[in-house]
Structure formats: C-alpha cells, structure tokens
Motif scaffolding. Structure first.
Motif, PDB file in Angstrom:
ATOM      1  N   VAL A 268       0.839  -1.206   0.000  1.00  0.00           N
ATOM      2  CA  VAL A 268       0.000   0.000   0.000  1.00  0.00           C
ATOM      3  C   VAL A 268       0.870   1.250   0.000  1.00  0.00           C
ATOM      4  O   VAL A 268       0.647   2.196  -0.777  1.00  0.00           O
ATOM      5  CB  VAL A 268      -0.950  -0.004   1.216  1.00  0.00           C
ATOM      6  CG1 VAL A 268      -1.667   1.340   1.332  1.00  0.00           C
ATOM      7  CG2 VAL A 268      -1.966  -1.134   1.099  1.00  0.00           C
ATOM      8  N   LEU A 269       1.883   1.272   0.861  1.00  0.00           N
ATOM      9  CA  LEU A 269       2.789   2.421   0.922  1.00  0.00           C
ATOM     10  C   LEU A 269       3.507   2.632  -0.413  1.00  0.00           C
ATOM     11  O   LEU A 269       3.658   3.766  -0.878  1.00  0.00           O
ATOM     12  CB  LEU A 269       3.821   2.217   2.035  1.00  0.00           C
ATOM     13  CG  LEU A 269       3.332   2.370   3.474  1.00  0.00           C
ATOM     14  CD1 LEU A 269       4.431   1.981   4.460  1.00  0.00           C
ATOM     15  CD2 LEU A 269       2.882   3.802   3.738  1.00  0.00           C
ATOM     16  N   LEU A 270       3.936   1.547  -1.027  1.00  0.00           N
ATOM     17  CA  LEU A 270       4.661   1.648  -2.294  1.00  0.00           C
ATOM     18  C   LEU A 270       3.780   2.163  -3.427  1.00  0.00           C
ATOM     19  O   LEU A 270       4.211   2.995  -4.235  1.00  0.00           O
ATOM     20  CB  LEU A 270       5.237   0.278  -2.664  1.00  0.00           C
ATOM     21  CG  LEU A 270       6.423  -0.201  -1.822  1.00  0.00           C
ATOM     22  CD1 LEU A 270       6.738  -1.661  -2.110  1.00  0.00           C
ATOM     23  CD2 LEU A 270       7.660   0.657  -2.074  1.00  0.00           C
ATOM     24  N   VAL A 271       2.543   1.692  -3.483  1.00  0.00           N
ATOM     25  CA  VAL A 271       1.628   2.142  -4.539  1.00  0.00           C
ATOM     26  C   VAL A 271       1.336   3.630  -4.385  1.00  0.00           C
ATOM     27  O   VAL A 271       1.354   4.399  -5.364  1.00  0.00           O
ATOM     28  CB  VAL A 271       0.322   1.320  -4.512  1.00  0.00           C
ATOM     29  CG1 VAL A 271      -0.724   1.954  -5.432  1.00  0.00           C
ATOM     30  CG2 VAL A 271       0.580  -0.119  -4.937  1.00  0.00           C
ATOM     31  N   VAL A 272       1.060   4.060  -3.151  1.00  0.00           N
ATOM     32  CA  VAL A 272       0.796   5.484  -2.897  1.00  0.00           C
ATOM     33  C   VAL A 272       2.016   6.313  -3.271  1.00  0.00           C
ATOM     34  O   VAL A 272       1.908   7.372  -3.916  1.00  0.00           O
ATOM     35  CB  VAL A 272       0.415   5.708  -1.414  1.00  0.00           C
ATOM     36  CG1 VAL A 272       0.355   7.203  -1.107  1.00  0.00           C
ATOM     37  CG2 VAL A 272      -0.917   5.053  -1.097  1.00  0.00           C
ATOM     38  N   ASN A 273       3.199   5.848  -2.892  1.00  0.00           N
ATOM     39  CA  ASN A 273       4.420   6.586  -3.196  1.00  0.00           C
ATOM     40  C   ASN A 273       4.723   6.598  -4.687  1.00  0.00           C
ATOM     41  O   ASN A 273       5.264   7.567  -5.217  1.00  0.00           O
ATOM     42  CB  ASN A 273       5.604   5.981  -2.435  1.00  0.00           C
ATOM     43  CG  ASN A 273       6.829   6.883  -2.460  1.00  0.00           C
ATOM     44  OD1 ASN A 273       6.746   8.051  -2.114  1.00  0.00           O
ATOM     45  ND2 ASN A 273       7.948   6.337  -2.886  1.00  0.00           N
ATOM     46  N   PHE A 274       4.365   5.521  -5.386  1.00  0.00           N
ATOM     47  CA  PHE A 274       4.559   5.468  -6.838  1.00  0.00           C
ATOM     48  C   PHE A 274       3.718   6.554  -7.526  1.00  0.00           C
ATOM     49  O   PHE A 274       4.219   7.299  -8.369  1.00  0.00           O
ATOM     50  CB  PHE A 274       4.169   4.090  -7.359  1.00  0.00           C
ATOM     51  CG  PHE A 274       4.232   3.966  -8.855  1.00  0.00           C
ATOM     52  CD1 PHE A 274       5.449   3.881  -9.508  1.00  0.00           C
ATOM     53  CD2 PHE A 274       3.076   3.954  -9.607  1.00  0.00           C
ATOM     54  CE1 PHE A 274       5.517   3.771 -10.890  1.00  0.00           C
ATOM     55  CE2 PHE A 274       3.127   3.843 -10.986  1.00  0.00           C
ATOM     56  CZ  PHE A 274       4.354   3.758 -11.629  1.00  0.00           C
ATOM     57  N   ILE A 275       2.458   6.646  -7.135  1.00  0.00           N
ATOM     58  CA  ILE A 275       1.565   7.666  -7.716  1.00  0.00           C
ATOM     59  C   ILE A 275       2.087   9.060  -7.414  1.00  0.00           C
ATOM     60  O   ILE A 275       2.126   9.946  -8.281  1.00  0.00           O
ATOM     61  CB  ILE A 275       0.134   7.489  -7.171  1.00  0.00           C
ATOM     62  CG1 ILE A 275      -0.437   6.130  -7.618  1.00  0.00           C
ATOM     63  CG2 ILE A 275      -0.771   8.624  -7.642  1.00  0.00           C
ATOM     64  CD1 ILE A 275      -1.744   5.756  -6.950  1.00  0.00           C
ATOM     65  N   PHE A 276       2.526   9.266  -6.167  1.00  0.00           N
ATOM     66  CA  PHE A 276       3.054  10.560  -5.749  1.00  0.00           C
ATOM     67  C   PHE A 276       4.356  10.881  -6.478  1.00  0.00           C
ATOM     68  O   PHE A 276       4.558  11.981  -7.001  1.00  0.00           O
ATOM     69  CB  PHE A 276       3.277  10.540  -4.235  1.00  0.00           C
ATOM     70  CG  PHE A 276       3.973  11.755  -3.686  1.00  0.00           C
ATOM     71  CD1 PHE A 276       3.349  12.991  -3.680  1.00  0.00           C
ATOM     72  CD2 PHE A 276       5.261  11.654  -3.170  1.00  0.00           C
ATOM     73  CE1 PHE A 276       3.993  14.115  -3.166  1.00  0.00           C
ATOM     74  CE2 PHE A 276       5.909  12.759  -2.655  1.00  0.00           C
ATOM     75  CZ  PHE A 276       5.277  13.995  -2.654  1.00  0.00           C
TER      76      PHE A 276
END
Length: 468
Positions: A175-183
C-alpha cells in the motif's frame, strides 16, 4: 555529452518520495526476522533454509548496487525511479500472496531489485539537488531512513505477525509503495546528466561474480563454519573476481566504477565507518530478537516493543545530528558515537536469562544513539570529499559496501552466537536452551564491542578539511 532537460522541481518533495521508497525497501531487510519461526512451521523448513529470505535479499543488493553507477548515467532520474518502484511493488505483492517458501523467496528477490536501484539513486540525487552547506541536514534525514528502517522493522513486524500474520508485512508495504509510486510519478524530475558511457560487459560480469560470491560465501558460513571448503572457495572466487575487476577499471577508457574514489583518504576512512556500522545494525537486528524470544521467552510483539525505544531515539536524533553537522562537521560526532556503541555492546554482552527488560532497552538505546552519531556524518563527510563527477561512483561504492557489510554482519553475528553456544554447552552438559541462547549472544556482543572499538580508533584520524 547528452544532458537531461532541466526541469523545475521541489528538492524537498523529490527527496521525500525517494526516501520513502528506500525506507520501505530497507524495512524489508529485517522485517521478516520476527516471522522466521512462524515460517519454519508453516512451510516445514529449517532455520538454515528460512535464513535465505534475508540472505537472498542481501545477495541481490550486493550484485545490483555496483551496476547502479552505470545505470544512473544511462537512464533519467524519473525513469529509474519508476522502474525501481515497479520491481518493489511486484515483488512485495508476490511475497504477500506466497503459498510456499519458493514463491516467497522469488518475491523477496524481485523486491531487492527495486531496492538495489533506488538506494544509489537516492544518494546521487541528494548530492545533485542540495548544495554542500545543506547536505548535512538532508543526509541526516537520509541517515534516519537507512538506520531507522531496519531498526524499527522488528518492532512493527512483531506486532503485525502476532496480530495479523506475516503476510500483512507485505500487504502494508505494498500500500505504501503504490501510494508513493503515484506521488513520485508527479514530483520526480530529471536532475542528473545522461552521458551514456560505453558498457563494459566483462566488468559487469566480474562485479556480479565478485560481490555475489563474497555475500554468498559469508551467508552459507552461517549454516556451517568459516572453514567449510565451499565457504572458502566462494570467498576466494569473489576476491579474485574483484581484484581482476579493479585492475580492469584502471585500464579501460570507460570504467564501470571509477577507482579514483579510493584516492581520497577520508572517503576511504568513511567507508570503514559505514562498514562497521552496518555490521553492527544487521547483526543486532538478528541477535536481539533471537535472545528476547529464545532466552527471555517473550512474544514477537513484546520483543518488538522492547526494541522500539532505540529506533525512536534514532528517529528523533538523526535530523538534529544532520543540522549540527552542517555547522561543526564530523569530528565531535563519530568518535562519540563509536564510544557509546562500544559501551552499549559491552553491556549487552552481559545479558542473561533473567536480565530485566529495562536494561535491554537501555543498552540497545545506547548502541543506536551511537549509530545515529556515526552513520550520517560518516556518509556525508566521505561523499563531500569527492568532486561532483565522482558522486555516482562514490555513492555506488558506499551503497554496495553497506549491503555487503550487512550480509557479513548477519553471518558474523550468527557465527559468533553459535560458537558461544557450543563452548557453553561443552562446559555445561545440563544447560537449557534459554541458557545456551544467552551464552551465545554474550559471546557475539563481546566481539561486536571490539568492532566498535576499532571504529573509535579509526575516528581519531578524521581530518576536518574538505576537498570541495
């Protein structure tokens, strides 16, 4: 020379996105330690087999990170970030959904590919986007990422393992990685210069064999001994390959890594500091959870909570040390840090089956306060000695040796613990398992304290004058 198009960017926002990616990757280095006993039961595997979940991760990092200096000069900042995040996300999801040991190991290896790309990228970008008089503060935050991630991983993963199950270590990371990828896709800009140097395939092969064989050798030593023929053969192959690699780098027109970074004595000294610190961090991350669960007989969650204050103090002090470094330099910090770490490790060498929790917390906190005073000043000071054109090579060398030192530190800790257990068992035929565990840990921390003393002696030779 082909340069990337200069784009407007916010350095703090870019740094945050890269640091979060690195944090999740480094968190993964030690997050599974608390779940090893659970995985051994669930997948019906031995301790020697489950250890490859850590060893495989470090092995990939040790192989990939040296190549990163070349990749940084071939691909844009944004492109490398995207590639690293895709590897990290895919690997994390594969691990989360693993139904057997083999699938979990594959997921870990894919994860490591992402981390191996983002670590050198992070260091190189920070050196490019921040002027030298601000690097201390930002490298202090980076030091927080590098030390805090593996330090607090046992605490967080212990709570997750007891409350939700080991799979959720990966679900939460995903979850953290996906959010950070989008950001990150929105805020990461191309800030480096693309030179596209000639690729020397033989150098890549030699680097892969060299670092890979050394990490592998030390890793299998944890299952046998340093005198095992396979261990000695692996280490010999690694050393020979690296010697040939270094000779080749000094002879070819476009080296994969510029060996000129080793012409700067204070950079070399900083490498010694980083190697020792990473060995202390990774060995402690293995030994203390084993002691707490095997000798004091506490749960994963309680073991994690006992180790939390050390990680918390690191989080609080790292930015403070970084800001202070910009004003007063490395000399007050590094010797003090090694002295504190040595005292804390010596006190940890007196752990028994009845040691109070507060004493473990105090001694562990001393060690991590010391580490906080060493790692950021050591990294920043060393890299500041290099001219800008050597930043990619310097950061790649430093990142590579960090991972190799981590793998060696893990094995070093296990070897020392096993040696101490055997000696104690030979002298005490009726020894219980908790007593043997504490005896082994005592032996290991005694030698780790000696390692910290070596670092302290080295820190007395720091010169405060910078090269650039």
């Amino acid at each position: 020379m082909q340069s990337t198009e200069k784009q407007a960017f916010n350095p703090n926002v870019m740094a945050f996105a890269l640091m979060l990616a690195a944090f999740v990757g480094l968190f993964s280095e030690t997050a599974l330690n608390m779940a090893f006993t659970n995985l051994m039961v669930e997948f019906s595997i031995s301790a020697a087999t489950v250890q490859w979940l850590a060893t495989g991760y470090l092995l990939v990092l040790g192989i990939l990170v040296p190549v990163s200096a070349l990749l940084i000069q071939w691909f844009s900042t944004r492109k490398l970030f995207i590639i690293s995040m895709i590897f990290s996300i895919v690997g994390t999801l594969v691990a989360a959904l693993a139904v057997n040991f083999e699938m979990l190991l594959v997921g870990r290896i894919i994860q490591a590919l992402g981390t191996g790309l983002v670590l050198p990228l992070l260091i190189n970008v920070l050196l490019v986007i921040y002027p030298i008089h601000k690097r201390g503060a930002v490298m202090g935050v980076m030091g927080l990422v590098i030390v805090a991630a593996p330090a607090i991983a046992p605490t967080i993963s212990g709570l997750i393992v007891d409350g939700l199950g080991w799979n959720f270590i990966f679900y939460i990371s995903a979850v953290l990685l996906v959010v950070n990828f989008i950001f990150g896709v929105k805020v990461i800009k191309d800030v480096s210069t693309i030179t596209k140097p000639k690729i020397d395939v033989l150098s890549i092969i030699l680097s892969t064999i060299g670092f890979g064989a050394i990490v592998y050798g030390f890793s299998i030593a944890g299952d046998s001994s340093m005198s095992d023929p396979m261990v000695l053969l692996s280490l010999a192959i690694g050393v020979v390959a690296l010697v040939i690699f270094v000779i080749r780098q000094n002879k070819i027109e476009h080296p994969m890594l510029k060996m000129t970074v080793f012409k700067y004595p204070m950079f070399n000294l900083s490498l010694l500091f980083i190697i020792i610190v990473m060995m202390l961090i990774l060995s402690s991350a293995i030994l203390l959870p084993m002691y707490l669960k095997g000798s004091l007989l506490v749960s994963s969650a309680m073991a994690g909570l006992i180790l939390l204050p050390g990680g918390f103090l690191n989080a609080v002090l790292s930015p403070v040390v970084g800001r202070s470094f910009d004003k007063i330099g490395p000399k007050p910090f590094i010797p003090t840090g090694f002295l504190l770490a040595a005292i804390g490790l010596f006190l940890l060498s007196n752990l028994t089956t009845s040691t109070a929790f507060w004493m473990v917390i105090l001694f562990h906190s001393m060690v991590f306060i010391g580490i906080t005073l060493i790692i950021m000043p050591g990294q920043t000071y060393g890299l500041n000695q290099l001219p800008p054109q050597l930043y990619p090579d310097g950061s790649a060398v430093m990142s590579t040796l960090q991972q190799v030192a981590g793998a060696v530190g893990t094995t070093f800790g296990i070897l020392l613990m096993t040696s101490g257990q055997k000696t104690f068992a030979a002298a005490n035929a009726s020894a219980t398992v908790p007593q043997m565990m504490s005896a082994g840990v005592q032996h290991a921390f005694t030698w780790l304290a000696v390692l910290a003393v070596i670092g302290f002696v080295g820190s007395l030779f720091i010169k405060t004058k910078k090269s650039n």
